[in-house]
Scaffold this motif. Structure first.
Motif, short mmCIF file in Angstrom:
data_model
loop_
_atom_site.label_atom_id
_atom_site.label_comp_id
_atom_site.label_asym_id
_atom_site.label_seq_id
_atom_site.Cartn_x
_atom_site.Cartn_y
_atom_site.Cartn_z
N THR A 336 -7.64 7.52 16.25
CA THR A 336 -7.38 9.08 15.97
C THR A 336 -7.42 8.91 14.31
N ARG A 337 -7.50 7.59 13.70
CA ARG A 337 -7.71 8.03 12.19
C ARG A 337 -8.41 6.76 11.67
N ARG A 338 -9.46 6.90 10.62
CA ARG A 338 -9.94 5.92 10.07
C ARG A 338 -9.56 5.87 8.77
N HIS A 339 -9.40 4.76 8.05
CA HIS A 339 -9.05 4.51 6.71
C HIS A 339 -10.05 4.49 5.79
N HIS A 340 -9.89 5.03 4.62
CA HIS A 340 -10.83 4.94 3.51
C HIS A 340 -10.29 4.62 2.23
N PRO A 341 -11.03 3.76 1.17
CA PRO A 341 -10.30 3.02 0.02
C PRO A 341 -10.12 4.28 -0.76
N GLY A 342 -9.13 3.98 -1.68
CA GLY A 342 -8.68 4.95 -2.74
C GLY A 342 -7.24 5.10 -2.80
N ARG A 343 -6.87 5.93 -3.58
CA ARG A 343 -5.48 5.87 -4.12
C ARG A 343 -4.65 6.65 -3.19
N HIS A 344 -3.72 6.53 -2.43
CA HIS A 344 -2.92 7.09 -1.50
C HIS A 344 -1.54 7.65 -2.08
N ALA A 345 -1.22 8.67 -2.01
CA ALA A 345 0.12 9.30 -2.55
C ALA A 345 1.12 9.47 -1.46
N ILE A 346 2.34 9.31 -1.57
CA ILE A 346 3.32 9.27 -0.45
C ILE A 346 4.43 10.27 -0.96
N ASP A 347 4.77 11.32 -0.30
CA ASP A 347 5.63 12.08 -0.68
C ASP A 347 7.05 11.81 0.21
N LEU A 348 8.23 11.73 -0.32
CA LEU A 348 9.49 11.58 0.19
C LEU A 348 9.93 13.21 0.43
N LEU A 349 10.26 13.55 1.98
CA LEU A 349 10.69 14.84 2.01
C LEU A 349 12.02 14.77 2.85
N VAL A 350 13.08 15.62 2.24
CA VAL A 350 14.47 15.73 2.60
C VAL A 350 14.71 17.03 3.13
N ASN A 351 15.01 17.27 4.48
CA ASN A 351 15.32 18.71 4.88
C ASN A 351 14.26 19.63 4.34
N GLY A 352 12.92 19.11 4.55
CA GLY A 352 11.75 19.91 4.27
C GLY A 352 11.23 20.05 2.98
N GLU A 353 12.03 19.36 2.06
CA GLU A 353 11.63 19.58 0.46
C GLU A 353 11.06 18.50 -0.18
N ARG A 354 10.39 18.26 -1.00
CA ARG A 354 9.64 16.96 -1.64
C ARG A 354 10.79 16.67 -2.63
N LEU A 355 11.31 15.74 -2.62
CA LEU A 355 12.09 14.94 -3.59
C LEU A 355 11.45 14.03 -4.70
N GLY A 356 10.51 13.37 -4.37
CA GLY A 356 9.73 12.48 -5.13
C GLY A 356 8.40 11.89 -4.46
N GLY A 357 7.80 11.13 -5.39
CA GLY A 357 6.68 10.42 -4.78
C GLY A 357 6.37 9.07 -5.49
N CYS A 358 5.37 8.40 -4.55
CA CYS A 358 4.73 7.26 -5.39
C CYS A 358 3.50 7.07 -4.63
N GLU A 359 2.85 5.86 -4.89
CA GLU A 359 1.44 5.77 -4.56
C GLU A 359 1.29 4.19 -4.35
N PHE A 360 0.04 4.01 -3.54
CA PHE A 360 -0.53 2.78 -3.51
C PHE A 360 -2.26 2.96 -3.14
N THR A 361 -2.89 1.83 -3.61
CA THR A 361 -4.27 1.79 -3.60
C THR A 361 -4.89 1.13 -2.26
N LEU A 362 -5.50 1.53 -1.38
CA LEU A 362 -6.27 0.97 -0.49
C LEU A 362 -7.53 0.44 -0.89
N LEU A 363 -7.80 -1.00 -0.97
CA LEU A 363 -9.22 -1.56 -1.60
C LEU A 363 -10.24 -1.53 -0.71
N ALA A 364 -11.46 -1.42 -1.13
CA ALA A 364 -12.72 -1.36 -0.33
C ALA A 364 -12.77 -2.80 0.48
N GLY A 365 -13.29 -2.83 1.63
CA GLY A 365 -13.54 -4.14 2.29
C GLY A 365 -12.48 -4.93 2.82
#
Length: 365
Positions: A336-365
């Motif tokens: 149901t989900r294929r991954h692709h390389p690139g920068r992936h953002a992460i949002d923290l959601l508390v009671n439906g509101e975004r409080l902050g974020g961070c990110e990581f990079t998925l490398l090719a290969g």
């Protein structure tokens, strides 16, 4: 090296077909085992799991008496002799394919077969053919002593049951099946309650307003009902729907300070794991209910990104308390989900509101 797990479709392999043939012959002396094995095993390697299930059902039909009530008697004798719960799904499939002309007898057979596996797929053609008549049977099943039969009343009528066609009439208007959910909302069986919650979640995808209005009338003083409501609203809660959050006691914005949020490692290859960690500090003078989720913005093939929300924790945070949570997640491909390389953002959601974020990079290969 660990051997790879066999494909799910191998539930119906040559050995299993021989088992089905032997057990059917044991309850029906006239059963032609050779013909059954030839028909059921034809081009087996090319067939998917559900195609194999249907092929077995068709082969049984070709080798059983043309008299439908007599064929049902044989299949009912066969049911307890089959050695895998999923294999028993062949029996309600037979009913769905060959029993629409004998509605009431077929519904009785589906009720009989469901404790051996499930008749949730077999009952759906009857719901599609004559919704009021089929729902009358399902309403009666909500009072059955067997939890498998009570679950069938909810699961079989799900508007969007996975691995089956959608019930378009119930997607347009869920009201005809509402009484089934009402009768089961305090069911003692978790097996049944999970089905009711999944049924509600199906409704949320097509009729959120109808669902929210309906659930406002459900008392959550009973913990069984409260559990169903919480899990049935998961799609709307992930969307940050304020009325859904209010129904689970988290309708107000969280009074917290995000002290730390990080994901490690910052760079990884497909198959690796990320570890998300966060610390929240309550700024409230009283306890508050928090629904904590996170969204990963998955990079798509064209370089754009789309978020998918994951549940993290629902809890009561005491006044002034500090909360630290961690979660690991493997970055691997699914059907149901294929991954692709690139920068992936992460949002923290508390009671439906975004409080902050961070990110990581998925490398090719």
């Amino acid at each position: 090296m660990t051997e790879p797990a066999p494909a799910l479709k191998e539930i119906f392999n040559a050995e299993r077909l021989r088992h089905i043939a032997e057990q059917t012959a044991a309850v029906h002396a006239g059963f032609d085992r050779r013909r059954f094995l030839r028909l059921a095993g034809q081009d087996l390697d090319a067939l998917s799991l559900m195609q194999r299930l249907r092929r077995v059902s068709q082969a049984l039909h070709a080798c059983l008496p043309d008299d439908y009530p007599r064929a049902l008697e044989i299949l009912q004798a066969l049911a307890p002799r089959l050695n895998h719960r999923f294999v028993t799904l062949v029996l309600p499939d037979y009913v769905a394919c060959h029993g629409l002309h004998d509605f009431d007898l077929s519904m009785q057979a589906l009720r009989f077969f469901t404790p051996f596996g499930t008749s949730e797929y077999g009952v759906r053609p009857f719901l599609r053919q004559d919704l009021p008549r089929a729902l009358a049977h399902l309403h009666a099943w909500t009072q059955d002593d067997d939890e498998h039969v009570r679950r069938l009343a909810s699961e079989g009528a799900r508007p969007r049951l996975p691995w089956s066609f959608h019930l378009d009439a119930l997607r347009r208007d869920p009201a005809p099946a509402a009484q089934i959910l009402e009768r089961l909302k305090t069911d003692e069986s978790l097996y049944v309650r999970k089905s009711v919650a999944n049924h509600l979640n199906d409704i949320a995808k097509d009729n959120p307003e109808w669902l929210l209005q309906r659930l406002q009338g459900w008392s959550t003083q009973d913990p069984r009902t409260a559990w169903i409501v919480r899990h049935g609203l998961r799609t709307l809660i992930k969307r940050g729907e304020r009325r859904a959050l209010a129904l689970v006691g988290a309708g107000e914005p969280a009074q917290v300070r995000l002290q730390a949020l990080a994901v490690q490692p910052g760079r990884l290859k497909l198959g690796g794991r990320i570890a998300l960690s966060l610390t929240l500090v309550s700024t409230c003078s009283r306890p508050q209910r928090l629904v904590i989720d996170y969204a990963i913005h998955y990079v798509k093939r064209d370089g754009t990104a789309a978020p998918k929300v994951f549940k993290l924790k629902t809890l009561e945070l005491p006044a002034g308390a500090t909360l630290t949570l961690t979660r690991t997640q493997r970055m691997q491909d699914f059907s149901t989900r294929r991954h692709h390389p690139g920068r992936h953002a992460i949002d923290l959601l508390v009671n439906g509101e975004r409080l902050g974020g961070c990110e990581f990079t998925l490398l090719a290969g």
